[in-house]
Motif scaffolding. Structure first.
Motif, PDB file in Angstrom:
ATOM      1  N   LEU A  63       0.823  -1.217   0.000  1.00 55.53           N
ATOM      2  CA  LEU A  63       0.000   0.000   0.000  1.00 55.53           C
ATOM      3  C   LEU A  63       0.860   1.271   0.000  1.00 55.53           C
ATOM      4  O   LEU A  63       0.453   2.289  -0.549  1.00 55.53           O
ATOM      5  CB  LEU A  63      -0.901  -0.039   1.240  1.00 55.53           C
ATOM      6  CG  LEU A  63      -2.119   0.855   1.309  1.00 55.53           C
ATOM      7  CD1 LEU A  63      -3.059   0.550   0.169  1.00 55.53           C
ATOM      8  CD2 LEU A  63      -2.835   0.640   2.638  1.00 55.53           C
ATOM      9  N   ILE A  95      -9.589  -7.541   0.672  1.00 54.43           N
ATOM     10  CA  ILE A  95      -9.872  -6.108   0.851  1.00 54.43           C
ATOM     11  C   ILE A  95      -8.602  -5.308   0.603  1.00 54.43           C
ATOM     12  O   ILE A  95      -8.572  -4.354  -0.171  1.00 54.43           O
ATOM     13  CB  ILE A  95     -10.378  -5.823   2.274  1.00 54.43           C
ATOM     14  CG1 ILE A  95     -11.606  -6.680   2.589  1.00 54.43           C
ATOM     15  CG2 ILE A  95     -10.690  -4.353   2.456  1.00 54.43           C
ATOM     16  CD1 ILE A  95     -12.042  -6.589   4.036  1.00 54.43           C
ATOM     17  N   ALA A 125      -7.467  -5.149  -3.013  1.00 56.00           N
ATOM     18  CA  ALA A 125      -8.187  -4.150  -3.803  1.00 56.00           C
ATOM     19  C   ALA A 125      -7.643  -2.769  -3.490  1.00 56.00           C
ATOM     20  O   ALA A 125      -7.461  -1.950  -4.389  1.00 56.00           O
ATOM     21  CB  ALA A 125      -9.679  -4.217  -3.495  1.00 56.00           C
ATOM     22  N   ALA A 126      -7.343  -2.526  -2.224  1.00 54.00           N
ATOM     23  CA  ALA A 126      -6.899  -1.185  -1.838  1.00 54.00           C
ATOM     24  C   ALA A 126      -5.606  -0.804  -2.548  1.00 54.00           C
ATOM     25  O   ALA A 126      -5.529   0.227  -3.210  1.00 54.00           O
ATOM     26  CB  ALA A 126      -6.729  -1.104  -0.321  1.00 54.00           C
ATOM     27  N   LEU A 172      -6.028  -0.636  -6.605  1.00 53.91           N
ATOM     28  CA  LEU A 172      -6.820   0.485  -7.112  1.00 53.91           C
ATOM     29  C   LEU A 172      -6.090   1.808  -6.893  1.00 53.91           C
ATOM     30  O   LEU A 172      -6.141   2.716  -7.721  1.00 53.91           O
ATOM     31  CB  LEU A 172      -8.190   0.533  -6.427  1.00 53.91           C
ATOM     32  CG  LEU A 172      -9.128  -0.637  -6.686  1.00 53.91           C
ATOM     33  CD1 LEU A 172     -10.457  -0.398  -6.009  1.00 53.91           C
ATOM     34  CD2 LEU A 172      -9.342  -0.843  -8.166  1.00 53.91           C
ATOM     35  N   TYR A 173      -5.407   1.884  -5.757  1.00 49.06           N
ATOM     36  CA  TYR A 173      -4.677   3.100  -5.438  1.00 49.06           C
ATOM     37  C   TYR A 173      -3.549   3.298  -6.453  1.00 49.06           C
ATOM     38  O   TYR A 173      -3.309   4.408  -6.940  1.00 49.06           O
ATOM     39  CB  TYR A 173      -4.149   2.960  -4.015  1.00 49.06           C
ATOM     40  CG  TYR A 173      -3.506   4.190  -3.437  1.00 49.06           C
ATOM     41  CD1 TYR A 173      -4.083   5.446  -3.587  1.00 49.06           C
ATOM     42  CD2 TYR A 173      -2.325   4.092  -2.707  1.00 49.06           C
ATOM     43  CE1 TYR A 173      -3.490   6.573  -3.047  1.00 49.06           C
ATOM     44  CE2 TYR A 173      -1.735   5.209  -2.159  1.00 49.06           C
ATOM     45  CZ  TYR A 173      -2.313   6.444  -2.333  1.00 49.06           C
ATOM     46  OH  TYR A 173      -1.719   7.550  -1.792  1.00 49.06           O
TER      47      TYR A 173
END
Lengths: 507, 652
Positions: free
Chosen positions: A296, A420, A423-424, A427-428
């Motif tokens: 992330l 979850i 996806a974070a 997509l980011y």
């Protein structure tokens, strides 16, 4: 059983190509061009030949098929043995699919020492195929280790600025594991006098010995997967490797570990496998959550995808050790899917790296304005990566999670958080590269995908959708082998339990 | 025919999708491409809507039910999943509602988006969305339901972020996808639990076995729980995410960043109702868990009131309607919670018409106002856009539940059923519903008055541009207005009245122990009248506050600043989640990366060992000093040690 040695042909066809390239002489530009085309044709014909294996593959049996055996060191009972079953056959296909894709992707981006590069790639393909087909421990080990050399060179010679550090890190990590595995192989040989894998599957090692053997193999496979905490070589290796090197690394090399668990740890050391399952689950759950969170915050595209690989491979190890049909079949599908999807994602990064020579996410933004086809391709593989139903990623993850839920609901719940987080970070990433206004001066003239690049992505896209909507051809071929594998573990466990019980009652 | 109905939109999406990649040479060819994409998608959708009517007739009148098997999807061990289309009343009601509303919105979009450079892409998205939605409502097993479920979520992501230049749209799109994923996390675990319990994911098999498992327990997450309760609650988490129920609702208001037809289709009429559909579809499971039903009721009723309070203070015209949607979804849920599933679906159907109408009406207003969405800058529009004005009235009357508009029939039935449940939770739902009905009427007329009445607050250039929308937008509005007028009256008997048992057939299960809907027809007169009374009260209040005494709202906001801020900030959910989840995730990620990977693993591992080796080598190198006496000393020490060891060894 056909007498035609199809496996050896497929395995050594790339090597023939490599030798052909070696003989090319002349002007540098001519050599480079010829080397490219020979490599492409050699890898393509290997792929076509490998399709024949799939076509002839008998899905009803768990036996090794297309077996070949040539005496090698008779005194030590070591032979050149080859064969595939429902577990290994798809890895062969994955390898033969990805290599031409890699060659195609490197056609323009590699301009330096093209001849050597193509030779390294073709030798690597032979090594990888040999590894998946080998049915003898010694042959397996030679191929398994042999892969390291061309990969080391590809990172170390054609890599980025910190390539030497990364190449050594990669080499050391994997070598430490391999040395332990070599010791274990020796120990197994001295105990049983066997090196033939099918024969070893019939042999049962004493429980205490299994523990040590399992750990030694684990050391090697865990590094390859890579499992937390021995994953740190991967981001560095990916970042520095040239695009095609990353593709093979993520697409095939990481599968060595998962394949190794399925081929060796589970059937040969079933008692230890059960014993160590909690360890695997713990490390894998950490890998899924930890790597996703790290992904992330990455600022380097390749590092981000590298960490996502760690997370996705965490699913694989969990699925493998559930010892359920869904878990193991899911793990295999997930490995194939990840092989294609992560390969595609590295290629996606490669496309803009070739244009801008930067891996920093910061460099980009708003690419959709100039590169709609690129945005579409990226979107497709991103969705496969986050496991959207209808793509291959979903089938693998779903089966794994179904499997683990039957074994341990808590592990299942923790692992499911991966969908979850996955996806974070994806997509980011996508938003920062593709969406937004195209304001950066340097991007004003960037080009959309070329015909060659579309040809690179098209086969991968087809596989991703195909496996997502109709994965039955893959699943059907692995049922027999997976059931047989689970049977082996169950029988060994039952036998061991009986022995332990008998021992107790005697006492 | 059923298969064609479902797959036509996919075909349209593929055609339009390919057209989206064609780079036009000039303006004219661009227009041709756009036209082709519009024809393909609207044609596919229109045909699909017509076919759906035939299918509906077949099922409802002809009693044809069953499953259309396509092919196997996943088969692994005992797990078998097929691509299959289920045909029963619940499915075809949904198919018809979805395809008809969707067809209207497709046509409307042709007008609404005519300035947009991405027409083929937009139309492809809309078609693809409809395909996923149809797959969702026709699914025969939980996994295909999940396929449609995630598929519509994905398309919702694409459509919210359709205008990808806008940072707010991108953020909203990601938020929608991830919050939905949180819900899907529960949904997925629910599917796994179902498989663990039933060894299948097929609806028919599960439903047949449910009764036998009514008392079964499941060992899960380290405890022993009532199996069906756990399963239903996990699945309901998914429903909460998709239907934006309190807790997982934060994405829906932000989703208004998408083009207005999207808000109408996805974030009002169809996708967000998937949660209600799911609960109704799984009624044979929910019926055996009173706890799960109670949770559904409480969540639904709380959301109904929660969203309505926020709706009262919002100034963005679309956000008001968005909160209204949330609130109405709450109604549908608590209807399901008191086992009045058919009332929930009835409201779903009527709501689809009037809410799509309201959104498209709002779109027409925004279109007229040159993309202005803030109601504080509107006012006095009713003369210039009369048709829009009238249909907005129709939609609002239906939403407020005024006889004889559609909402009256469905909403009243829900409230009566909640009352007739005669449980504490049912009463809670009833009263929350009544208060929410009051607020609904209030904010609807607040919207109407602020938008259409009073003096114009927009600048003159904007006001000069105000124009009624073209026919291509007005026709869908009128069709939906007809639906908002008559759908309730027509559907009442079949959906929740005398004919309901025959109408629904086997598609919904209600146990005799939950007779709320049956009793709903025999409630006291005041229960029947109350919703109507509060609705008029709400309208009156809005009239007083925004027409009679226009200074009042500002004065109230000043007087009760705390409450006003609390509502304006949407109960601080976004801020809370940001602090609780988003920031910690980034902090943890950075910590794991720099400290975990960098300092600990690499520091101790490869880099540490490398450094240690170098260090050792340097020290070893120092031993090689070149002085003879150093070497001699070491040799002598060695000899001494050896002798000592030998002697000591001998002695012992």
């Amino acid at each position: 059983m056909s007498t035609f040695p199809i496996l050896s042909v497929v395995t050594f066809l790339p090597l023939v190509g490599a030798i052909a390239i070696l003989t090319i002489r002349g002007d540098e530009a001519v050599v480079a061009r010829n080397a490219r085309w020979v490599a492409l044709w050699a890898s393509l014909s290997t792929f076509i030949a490998s399709l024949f294996i799939w076509h002839q593959f008998d899905t009803s049996t768990a036996e090794f098929q297309f077996q070949e055996e040539v005496e090698w060191m008779a005194a030590f009972n070591i032979s050149y043995r080859m064969g595939v079953d429902g577990i290994s056959v798809f890895f062969v296909l994955l390898t033969t699919l990805l290599t031409p894709v890699c060659v195609l992707a490197s056609l323009e981006s590699i301009t330096d020492r093209v001849k050597e590069y193509m030779i390294a790639f073709l030798i690597m393909e032979t090594m990888m195929l040999g590894m998946f087909c080998a049915l003898d421990l010694v042959v397996f080990y030679i191929f398994f280790e042999g892969v390291l050399i061309p990969m080391f060179l590809i990172i170390g010679v054609w890599g980025g600025p910190r390539r030497v550090y990364s190449a050594f890190k990669f080499f050391l990590f994997t070598l430490v594991g391999s040395v332990l595995m070599l010791l274990a192989i020796l120990a197994m040989y001295f105990e049983s006098g066997l090196t033939s894998i099918p024969a070893l599957m019939e042999h049962s090692f004493p429980a205490s010995m299994q523990t040590w053997l399992w750990l030694a193999f684990f050391a090697s496979f865990a590094v390859k997967v890579p499992m937390w905490p021995v994953h740190t070589w991967l981001p560095d290796a990916h970042v520095e490797a040239p695009t095609a090197g990353s593709v093979i690394l993520a697409g095939v090399l990481l599968k060595f570990g998962g394949y190794g668990f399925l081929r060796f740890s589970l059937p040969l050391f079933p008692i230890a496998t059960v014993e160590f399952t909690p360890l695997i689950f713990t490390l894998s759950v950490i890998a899924v959550i930890y790597a996703s969170l790290v992904a992330l915050v990455q600022e380097d595209m390749k590092k981000l995808i590298a960490y996502s690989s760690v997370a996705h491979m965490g699913f694989v190890t969990i699925g493998t050790f559930t010892l359920t049909v869904q878990g193991i079949e899911g793990a295999i599908i997930q490995m194939l899917s990840h092989g294609v999807v992560s390969a595609a994602l590295f290629l996606v990064v490669g496309v803009i790296y070739d244009r801008m020579h930067s891996r920093d996410i910061e460099t980009y933004g708003g690419l959709v304005h100039r590169m709609p086809s690129y945005a579409f391709v990226f979107m497709l593989f991103m969705m496969a990566s986050v496991g959207l139903p209808g793509t291959s990623g979903f089938v693998g993850e779903f089966l794994i999670l179904v499997g683990i839920f039957q074994v341990n609901t808590l592990v299942a719940a923790l692992t499911t958080t991966g969908i979850i987080l996955g996806a974070a970070y994806m997509l980011y990433l996508y938003r920062r590269i593709i969406f937004g206004k195209l304001t950066k001066e340097s991007l004003q003239k960037i080009f959309d995908l070329s015909g060659r690049e579309i040809a690179v992505f098209a086969p991968l896209a087809v596989v991703v959708i195909w496996m997502g909507i109709y994965p039955m051809p893959f699943l059907d071929a692995m049922h027999a082998s997976v059931n047989h594998l689970i049977g082996q573990v169950e029988t060994a466990r039952a036998l061991n339990d009986a022995v332990v019980l008998a021992g107790q009652s005697v006492r | 025919m059923y298969t064609i109905t479902v797959f036509l939109p996919l075909l349209g999406a593929i055609i339009a999708g390919i057209l989206a990649f064609v780079t036009p040479a000039d303006k004219e060819s661009r227009a041709r491409i756009d036209r082709a994409a519009q024809w393909a998608t609207c044609g596919a959708m229109g045909l699909s809507a017509i076919l759906s009517a035939f299918v509906f007739y077949d099922v409802v009148a002809g009693g044809i039910t069953g499953t259309v098997e396509l092919f196997t999807w996943i088969d692994s061990g005992a797990l078998e999943v097929s691509w299959a289309l289920r045909m029963d009343t619940l499915s075809v009601v949904m198919v018809m509602t979805v395809s008809v509303v969707s067809a209207m919105i497709h046509v409307y979009s042709v007008g609404y988006m005519h300035h947009d450079p991405g027409i083929p892409r937009f139309m492809a998205y809309l078609n693809l969305f409809t395909f996923f939605m149809l797959m969702l409502v026709t699914s025969d097993n939980l996994v295909q339901l999940f396929f449609g479920w995630e598929g519509v979520g994905f398309l919702s992501y694409l459509l919210i972020g359709f205008w990808y230049d806008r940072p707010a749209a991108n953020a909203a799109a990601i938020k929608a996808f991830i919050v939905n994923r949180v819900g899907d996390f529960g949904f997925a675990l629910g599917i796994f639990a179902v498989y663990l319990m039933f060894q299948t994911v097929d609806f028919d098999t599960i439903f047949a076995a449910a009764q036998g498992k009514a008392d079964a327990t499941l060992h899960i997450f380290g405890g022993e729980f009532h199996a069906l309760t756990v399963i239903c609650l996990l699945l309901f988490v998914g429903a909460m995410g998709k239907s934006a129920q309190m807790g997982l609702h934060t994405w829906l208001p932000d989703a208004m960043e998408g083009p207005t037809p999207v808000s109408a289709l996805i974030h009002a009429a169809t996708m967000v109702t998937a949660g209600i559909f799911m609960v109704a579809r799984l009624s044979p499971l929910f019926e055996y868990s009173d706890t799960a039903l109670a949770v559904v009721t409480i969540v639904g009723a709380s959301t109904a009131i929660f969203a309505a309070t926020i709706g009262c203070v919002q100034n963005d015209i679309k956000r008001v309607i968005a909160y209204s949607t949330m609130s109405q979804l709450g109604y549908m849920f608590f209807a399901c919670g008191v086992s009045a599933y058919s009332a929930g679906i009835f409201h779903l159907m009527t709501h689809a018409y009037f809410k799509a109408l309201l959104f498209l009406g709002a779109g027409s207003v925004i279109h007229a106002m040159s993309d202005e969405q803030d109601m504080r800058n509107m006012g006095g529009l009713w003369r210039t856009i009369p048709v829009t004005y009238i249909v907005m009235w129709v939609g609002s009357l239906a939403l407020a539940g005024i006889w004889p508009f559609a909402g009256f029939f469905s909403k009243d039935t829900i409230l009566e059923a909640a009352y007739a449940a005669h449980t504490g939770i049912g009463n809670y739902a009833f009263w929350m519903g009544v208060i929410a009905a009051f607020l609904t009427a209030f904010y609807s007329w607040r919207l109407l008055i602020m938008t259409f009445h009073g003096t114009p607050r927009a600048d003159e250039t904007t006001m000069a541009h105000v124009h009624e929308s073209p026919k291509i937008m007005l026709v869908p509005l009128l069709v939906l207005a007809v639906g908002a007028l008559f759908a309730g009256y027509i559907g009442f008997e079949a959906f929740v009245g005398e004919a309901a048992v025959g109408f629904w057939g086997q598609s919904i299960l209600v146990l005799p122990a939950h007779p709320a809907l049956e009793n709903a027809h025999h409630v006291p007169a005041w229960v029947k009248l109350l919703p109507l009374i509060v609705a008029f009260a709400g309208i009156t209040l809005a009239y007083v506050m925004y027409v009679v005494a226009p200074g009042l709202p500002a004065a109230l906001a000043d007087r009760f600043q705390g409450i006003h801020q609390f509502l304006l900030k949407k109960w601080y959910f976004d801020e809370l989640y940001d602090k609780l989840f988003v920031r910690p995730a980034f902090v943890l990620g950075r910590g794991f990366w720099k400290t975990g990977d960098g300092d600990l693993i690499d520091g101790v591992g490869p880099d540490g060992i490398a450094a240690a080796t170098l260090n050792l080598a340097r020290r070893a190198a120092r031993l090689q000093s070149g002085y003879l006496y150093h070497y001699a000393f070491v040799m002598l020490s060695g000899v001494a040690a050896l002798v000592t060891w030998y002697l000591v060894g001998q002695a012992s």
